[in-house]
Design a protein around this motif. Sequence first.
Motif, PDB file in Angstrom:
ATOM      1  N   LEU A   1       0.822  -1.214   0.000  1.00  0.00           N
ATOM      2  CA  LEU A   1       0.000   0.000   0.000  1.00  0.00           C
ATOM      3  C   LEU A   1       0.854   1.262   0.000  1.00  0.00           C
ATOM      4  N   SER A   2       1.923   1.227   0.745  1.00  0.00           N
ATOM      5  CA  SER A   2       2.829   2.366   0.786  1.00  0.00           C
ATOM      6  C   SER A   2       3.425   2.627  -0.596  1.00  0.00           C
ATOM      7  N   LYS A   3       3.881   1.573  -1.249  1.00  0.00           N
ATOM      8  CA  LYS A   3       4.442   1.718  -2.595  1.00  0.00           C
ATOM      9  C   LYS A   3       3.378   2.175  -3.584  1.00  0.00           C
ATOM     10  N   ALA A   4       2.171   1.649  -3.445  1.00  0.00           N
ATOM     11  CA  ALA A   4       1.078   2.036  -4.341  1.00  0.00           C
ATOM     12  C   ALA A   4       0.787   3.521  -4.219  1.00  0.00           C
ATOM     13  N   ARG A   5       0.784   4.036  -3.002  1.00  0.00           N
ATOM     14  CA  ARG A   5       0.500   5.452  -2.773  1.00  0.00           C
ATOM     15  C   ARG A   5       1.586   6.319  -3.416  1.00  0.00           C
ATOM     16  N   VAL A   6       2.847   5.915  -3.291  1.00  0.00           N
ATOM     17  CA  VAL A   6       3.953   6.675  -3.891  1.00  0.00           C
ATOM     18  C   VAL A   6       3.835   6.656  -5.413  1.00  0.00           C
ATOM     19  N   LEU A   7       3.557   5.491  -5.977  1.00  0.00           N
ATOM     20  CA  LEU A   7       3.420   5.379  -7.430  1.00  0.00           C
ATOM     21  C   LEU A   7       2.266   6.232  -7.955  1.00  0.00           C
ATOM     22  N   LEU A   8       1.173   6.250  -7.235  1.00  0.00           N
ATOM     23  CA  LEU A   8       0.035   7.059  -7.671  1.00  0.00           C
ATOM     24  C   LEU A   8       0.378   8.548  -7.617  1.00  0.00           C
ATOM     25  N   ALA A   9       1.085   8.966  -6.583  1.00  0.00           N
ATOM     26  CA  ALA A   9       1.505  10.369  -6.483  1.00  0.00           C
ATOM     27  C   ALA A   9       2.434  10.735  -7.645  1.00  0.00           C
ATOM     28  N   GLN A  10       3.337   9.829  -7.994  1.00  0.00           N
ATOM     29  CA  GLN A  10       4.225  10.072  -9.125  1.00  0.00           C
ATOM     30  C   GLN A  10       3.435  10.149 -10.427  1.00  0.00           C
ATOM     31  N   SER A  11       2.432   9.298 -10.575  1.00  0.00           N
ATOM     32  CA  SER A  11       1.631   9.318 -11.807  1.00  0.00           C
ATOM     33  C   SER A  11       0.882  10.647 -11.937  1.00  0.00           C
ATOM     34  N   ILE A  12       0.420  11.174 -10.820  1.00  0.00           N
ATOM     35  CA  ILE A  12      -0.284  12.461 -10.839  1.00  0.00           C
ATOM     36  C   ILE A  12       0.666  13.575 -11.303  1.00  0.00           C
ATOM     37  N   ARG A  13       1.893  13.538 -10.811  1.00  0.00           N
ATOM     38  CA  ARG A  13       2.875  14.550 -11.234  1.00  0.00           C
ATOM     39  C   ARG A  13       3.133  14.471 -12.743  1.00  0.00           C
ATOM     40  N   HIS A  14       3.278  13.247 -13.244  1.00  0.00           N
ATOM     41  CA  HIS A  14       3.542  13.084 -14.673  1.00  0.00           C
ATOM     42  C   HIS A  14       2.329  13.487 -15.508  1.00  0.00           C
ATOM     43  N   ARG A  15       1.151  13.233 -14.991  1.00  0.00           N
ATOM     44  CA  ARG A  15      -0.062  13.643 -15.709  1.00  0.00           C
ATOM     45  C   ARG A  15      -0.133  15.169 -15.780  1.00  0.00           C
ATOM     46  N   GLU A  16       0.213  15.833 -14.686  1.00  0.00           N
ATOM     47  CA  GLU A  16       0.227  17.295 -14.662  1.00  0.00           C
ATOM     48  C   GLU A  16       1.250  17.870 -15.643  1.00  0.00           C
ATOM     49  N   GLU A  17       2.331  17.116 -15.872  1.00  0.00           N
ATOM     50  CA  GLU A  17       3.362  17.542 -16.816  1.00  0.00           C
ATOM     51  C   GLU A  17       3.000  17.181 -18.252  1.00  0.00           C
ATOM     52  N   GLY A  18       1.894  16.473 -18.436  1.00  0.00           N
ATOM     53  CA  GLY A  18       1.437  16.121 -19.780  1.00  0.00           C
ATOM     54  C   GLY A  18       1.948  14.807 -20.320  1.00  0.00           C
ATOM     55  N   ASP A  19       2.659  14.034 -19.506  1.00  0.00           N
ATOM     56  CA  ASP A  19       3.181  12.737 -19.953  1.00  0.00           C
ATOM     57  C   ASP A  19       2.138  11.653 -19.674  1.00  0.00           C
ATOM     58  N   LEU A  20       1.257  11.437 -20.634  1.00  0.00           N
ATOM     59  CA  LEU A  20       0.155  10.486 -20.453  1.00  0.00           C
ATOM     60  C   LEU A  20       0.641   9.046 -20.345  1.00  0.00           C
ATOM     61  N   VAL A  21       1.652   8.685 -21.110  1.00  0.00           N
ATOM     62  CA  VAL A  21       2.146   7.308 -21.098  1.00  0.00           C
ATOM     63  C   VAL A  21       2.719   6.965 -19.727  1.00  0.00           C
ATOM     64  N   LEU A  22       3.560   7.824 -19.197  1.00  0.00           N
ATOM     65  CA  LEU A  22       4.154   7.554 -17.888  1.00  0.00           C
ATOM     66  C   LEU A  22       3.108   7.632 -16.776  1.00  0.00           C
ATOM     67  N   ALA A  23       2.162   8.532 -16.911  1.00  0.00           N
ATOM     68  CA  ALA A  23       1.082   8.618 -15.925  1.00  0.00           C
ATOM     69  C   ALA A  23       0.278   7.317 -15.908  1.00  0.00           C
ATOM     70  N   LEU A  24      -0.026   6.790 -17.089  1.00  0.00           N
ATOM     71  CA  LEU A  24      -0.753   5.524 -17.175  1.00  0.00           C
ATOM     72  C   LEU A  24       0.062   4.377 -16.600  1.00  0.00           C
ATOM     73  N   GLU A  25       1.336   4.319 -16.953  1.00  0.00           N
ATOM     74  CA  GLU A  25       2.206   3.241 -16.470  1.00  0.00           C
ATOM     75  C   GLU A  25       2.301   3.248 -14.940  1.00  0.00           C
ATOM     76  N   LEU A  26       2.541   4.395 -14.356  1.00  0.00           N
ATOM     77  CA  LEU A  26       2.688   4.462 -12.905  1.00  0.00           C
ATOM     78  C   LEU A  26       1.365   4.203 -12.188  1.00  0.00           C
ATOM     79  N   SER A  27       0.271   4.640 -12.767  1.00  0.00           N
ATOM     80  CA  SER A  27      -1.049   4.337 -12.190  1.00  0.00           C
ATOM     81  C   SER A  27      -1.302   2.838 -12.225  1.00  0.00           C
TER      82      SER A  27
END
Length: 141
Positions: free
Chosen positions: A22-48
């Motif tokens: 769960l801890s790792k999942a939360r970190v990965l989701l936070a990272q995906s949100i950052r990448h989505r905000e930066e416009g990187d849809l592929v990395l946002a999808l991968e990390l989610s």
Amino acid sequence: MGEVISATTRFARAGGKSTEFLSKARVLLAQSIRHREEGDLVLALELSYQSALRTAGAVFADSAAAARKRKPTGAWERLRLVDEKAAAWADELSGFSRVRARAVNGLDVNLTEAMVDAFMVRVEQFLSEAEDETGWLPAVA
């Protein structure tokens, strides 16, 4: 004389594998949100997607199904063993497996912001439910 156990050792064991997942999942989701905000849809999808897999691992690890001798190897197949609700999550989230694989490998995928956003929302809901059910609270940053 009593045994001395450090607080970090004692509390690290208090949830076992599910807490770690769960801890790792939360970190990965936070990272995906950052990448989505930066416009990187592929990395946002991968990390989610990776977050969803860790969450599935946590739900499975916290279930009676984890004690089975012969377990499937895939996270989604394991999640389906937990209960009907978990199986529904597995069915929904695993549907993004092919899209995610094609996008990460640079193959032609019509990946839209709406598609990624919808997936991220569902992963957040899945993670929040898993945290609620295990009683795990993410660290406040």
